[in-house]
Write a protein that holds these residues in place. Structure first.
Motif, PDB file in Angstrom:
ATOM      1  N   VAL A  48       1.088  -0.822   0.355  1.00 57.68           N
ATOM      2  CA  VAL A  48      -0.219   0.370   0.274  1.00 57.68           C
ATOM      3  C   VAL A  48       1.125   1.878  -0.035  1.00 57.68           C
ATOM      4  O   VAL A  48       1.935   1.509   0.404  1.00 57.68           O
ATOM      5  N   PRO A  49       0.323   2.642  -0.481  1.00 56.60           N
ATOM      6  CA  PRO A  49       1.372   3.868  -1.039  1.00 56.60           C
ATOM      7  C   PRO A  49       1.903   4.568   0.599  1.00 56.60           C
ATOM      8  O   PRO A  49       2.618   5.256   0.544  1.00 56.60           O
ATOM      9  N   PHE A  50       0.667   3.938   1.472  1.00 57.87           N
ATOM     10  CA  PHE A  50       1.091   4.606   3.195  1.00 57.87           C
ATOM     11  C   PHE A  50       0.391   3.811   4.579  1.00 57.87           C
ATOM     12  O   PHE A  50      -0.602   2.783   3.839  1.00 57.87           O
ATOM     13  N   GLY A  51       1.096   3.999   5.146  1.00 61.90           N
ATOM     14  CA  GLY A  51       0.438   3.117   6.573  1.00 61.90           C
ATOM     15  C   GLY A  51       0.980   1.152   6.265  1.00 61.90           C
ATOM     16  O   GLY A  51       2.078   1.206   5.501  1.00 61.90           O
ATOM     17  N   GLU A  52       0.263   0.847   6.831  1.00 55.35           N
ATOM     18  CA  GLU A  52       0.342  -0.565   6.782  1.00 55.35           C
ATOM     19  C   GLU A  52      -0.961  -1.712   6.747  1.00 55.35           C
ATOM     20  O   GLU A  52      -2.154  -1.109   6.554  1.00 55.35           O
ATOM     21  N   THR A  53      -0.415  -2.878   6.157  1.00 52.61           N
ATOM     22  CA  THR A  53      -1.802  -3.930   5.826  1.00 52.61           C
ATOM     23  C   THR A  53      -1.278  -5.169   6.314  1.00 52.61           C
ATOM     24  O   THR A  53       0.405  -5.403   6.310  1.00 52.61           O
ATOM     25  N   ARG A  54      -2.093  -6.250   6.688  1.00 52.21           N
ATOM     26  CA  ARG A  54      -1.674  -7.328   6.895  1.00 52.21           C
ATOM     27  C   ARG A  54      -1.390  -8.139   6.266  1.00 52.21           C
ATOM     28  O   ARG A  54      -1.689  -7.958   5.034  1.00 52.21           O
ATOM     29  N   GLU A  55      -0.265  -9.264   6.466  1.00 50.55           N
ATOM     30  CA  GLU A  55       0.169 -10.265   5.550  1.00 50.55           C
ATOM     31  C   GLU A  55      -0.748 -10.624   4.518  1.00 50.55           C
ATOM     32  O   GLU A  55      -1.756 -11.528   5.262  1.00 50.55           O
ATOM     33  N   ILE A  56      -0.547 -11.312   3.899  1.00 52.61           N
ATOM     34  CA  ILE A  56      -1.409 -11.939   3.140  1.00 52.61           C
ATOM     35  C   ILE A  56      -0.874 -13.484   2.563  1.00 52.61           C
ATOM     36  O   ILE A  56      -0.179 -13.189   1.717  1.00 52.61           O
ATOM     37  N   ALA A  57      -1.091 -14.485   2.899  1.00 49.05           N
ATOM     38  CA  ALA A  57      -0.287 -15.846   2.658  1.00 49.05           C
ATOM     39  C   ALA A  57      -0.638 -16.252   1.443  1.00 49.05           C
ATOM     40  O   ALA A  57      -1.628 -15.632   0.610  1.00 49.05           O
ATOM     41  N   GLU A  58       0.505 -16.345   0.952  1.00 48.70           N
ATOM     42  CA  GLU A  58       0.488 -16.879  -0.795  1.00 48.70           C
ATOM     43  C   GLU A  58      -1.048 -17.176  -1.915  1.00 48.70           C
ATOM     44  O   GLU A  58      -0.835 -17.251  -2.904  1.00 48.70           O
ATOM     45  N   GLY A  59      -2.050 -18.494  -1.043  1.00 50.21           N
ATOM     46  CA  GLY A  59      -2.642 -19.114  -1.623  1.00 50.21           C
ATOM     47  C   GLY A  59      -3.681 -17.679  -1.531  1.00 50.21           C
ATOM     48  O   GLY A  59      -4.829 -17.939  -2.154  1.00 50.21           O
ATOM     49  N   ASP A  60      -3.565 -16.748  -0.396  1.00 47.52           N
ATOM     50  CA  ASP A  60      -5.112 -15.955  -0.746  1.00 47.52           C
ATOM     51  C   ASP A  60      -5.208 -15.036  -1.490  1.00 47.52           C
ATOM     52  O   ASP A  60      -4.349 -14.730  -2.266  1.00 47.52           O
ATOM     53  N   ASP A  61      -6.300 -14.272  -1.814  1.00 50.76           N
ATOM     54  CA  ASP A  61      -6.961 -13.385  -2.407  1.00 50.76           C
ATOM     55  C   ASP A  61      -5.757 -11.496  -1.762  1.00 50.76           C
ATOM     56  O   ASP A  61      -6.001 -11.769  -0.798  1.00 50.76           O
ATOM     57  N   ARG A  62      -5.416 -11.531  -2.579  1.00 56.98           N
ATOM     58  CA  ARG A  62      -4.268  -9.761  -2.112  1.00 56.98           C
ATOM     59  C   ARG A  62      -5.543  -8.858  -2.217  1.00 56.98           C
ATOM     60  O   ARG A  62      -5.212  -7.992  -1.213  1.00 56.98           O
ATOM     61  N   ARG A  63      -6.437  -9.568  -2.968  1.00 51.77           N
ATOM     62  CA  ARG A  63      -7.944  -7.620  -2.928  1.00 51.77           C
ATOM     63  C   ARG A  63      -7.758  -7.695  -1.037  1.00 51.77           C
ATOM     64  O   ARG A  63      -8.680  -6.628  -0.455  1.00 51.77           O
ATOM     65  N   ASP A  64      -7.993  -8.964  -0.373  1.00 50.05           N
ATOM     66  CA  ASP A  64      -8.279  -8.736   0.603  1.00 50.05           C
ATOM     67  C   ASP A  64      -7.540  -7.827   1.633  1.00 50.05           C
ATOM     68  O   ASP A  64      -8.273  -7.295   2.849  1.00 50.05           O
ATOM     69  N   GLY A  65      -6.343  -7.715   2.020  1.00 52.65           N
ATOM     70  CA  GLY A  65      -5.706  -7.002   3.098  1.00 52.65           C
ATOM     71  C   GLY A  65      -5.873  -5.706   2.342  1.00 52.65           C
ATOM     72  O   GLY A  65      -5.987  -4.116   2.914  1.00 52.65           O
TER      73      GLY A  65
END
Length: 306
Positions: free
Chosen positions: A210-227
């Motif tokens: 993300v361009p600022f702040g932090e987001t949770r790590e997404i496991a390899e098999g999960d949908d990146r859009r969730d985080g």
């Protein structure tokens, strides 16, 4: 006031009999006006008018979506306005959508955009009020955004894929009046076999960030859009609520506190910072209730000035 607020909330002038009744009503002005605003916000015309605004914002058109696609998408938008769906929920449903364009109308948002670059630029402008197209080829000349951030942002959507459904094609009349064949049903899905963004200068795969702040790590098999969507719609995100509060203000006053509304940057400051801050805080406090914020604006002294 009655003409202004009726046009702004319903897209139509008030009916003569309504005007006469309003003028003849001996109720104190403040109460009378608040009652009118409430009545308009609960009307069918309000739903139709604001569904049109959202259809424009989400680029709902038949040349991209076909006749049935545009119909189901517009009905989804209209139903969202009717039930007063919170803005964060609406954004989540759009950005996490997958499945048939006929069975899950929200996926039509991705059908319009289709390409990762276009998704990156539209999501940043629509939901953050920030123009990321300026840093696609180089670092932004007037802002802190870098070219790396453009591709990191896009990496969240790199695995969004589209394939043809089973419902065939349909014929529409395009903008020039000619008959055009367009794809009927399409399926938006997550590509499990990869799908990466590559930096044009290095040709290296770019990891999502993300361009600022932090987001949770997404496991390899999960949908990146969730985080990404969790980060985007968070109350702590400084641009998500602010950009929509600013956009709603612009619909009632002809220009945003920051104008243009999709160009929020340090070198384009708000004309009234405390006002924008107050609107943003009220929007967050109201759990992203767009109708509530409209009510706040319409009953304000500023809106009711001649």
């Amino acid at each position: 006031f009655m003409r202004r607020v009726t046009l702004d909330l319903t897209g139509q002038p008030p009916q003569p009999e309504k005007v006469r009744a309003f003028l003849a009503d001996g109720t104190p002005t403040k109460e009378k006006r608040e009652k009118l605003v409430e009545e308009l916000l609960g009307s069918r015309s309000y739903v139709e008018s604001w569904a049109n605004k959202w259809a424009d914002l989400l680029q709902c058109n038949s040349e991209k979506l076909g006749q049935k696609g545009i119909w189901v998408f517009r009905e989804w938008i209209k139903h969202s306005i009717e039930e007063n769906k919170p803005y964060d929920k609406l954004a989540r449903e759009l950005l996490l959508a997958q499945g048939s364009s006929y069975q899950n109308p929200a996926v039509n948002y991705y059908r319009v955009l289709r390409e990762t670059d276009k998704i990156t630029e539209d999501v940043s402008q629509t939901f953050l009020g920030t123009r990321f197209n300026c840093n696609k080829c180089h670092d932004h000349p007037f802002e802190k955004w870098t070219q790396n951030q453009y591709y990191q942002f896009g990496a969240y959507f790199a695995r969004v894929a589209i394939k043809r459904g089973t419902m065939g094609k349909e014929t529409i009349r395009n903008a020039t009046g000619d008959q055009t064949t367009v794809t009927g049903e399409e399926i938006v899905y997550r590509n499990y076999n990869g799908g990466e963004v590559r930096h044009p200068k290095t040709n290296q795969e770019v990891k999502p960030r993300v361009p600022f702040g932090e987001t949770r790590e997404i496991a390899e098999g999960d949908d990146r859009r969730d985080g990404f969507v969790e980060w985007l719609t968070s109350k702590e995100n400084p641009l998500f609520a602010k950009s929509m509060a600013n956009r709603l203000w612009s619909y009632f006053f002809g220009r945003g506190v920051i104008d243009p509304v999709d160009d929020i940057r340090g070198s384009n400051p708000p004309s009234n910072p405390p006002l924008l801050e107050a609107l943003t805080e009220d929007f967050i406090r109201g759990e992203f209730d767009m109708r509530r914020l409209m009510r706040t604006i319409c009953v304000s002294r500023t809106y009711q000035l001649s």
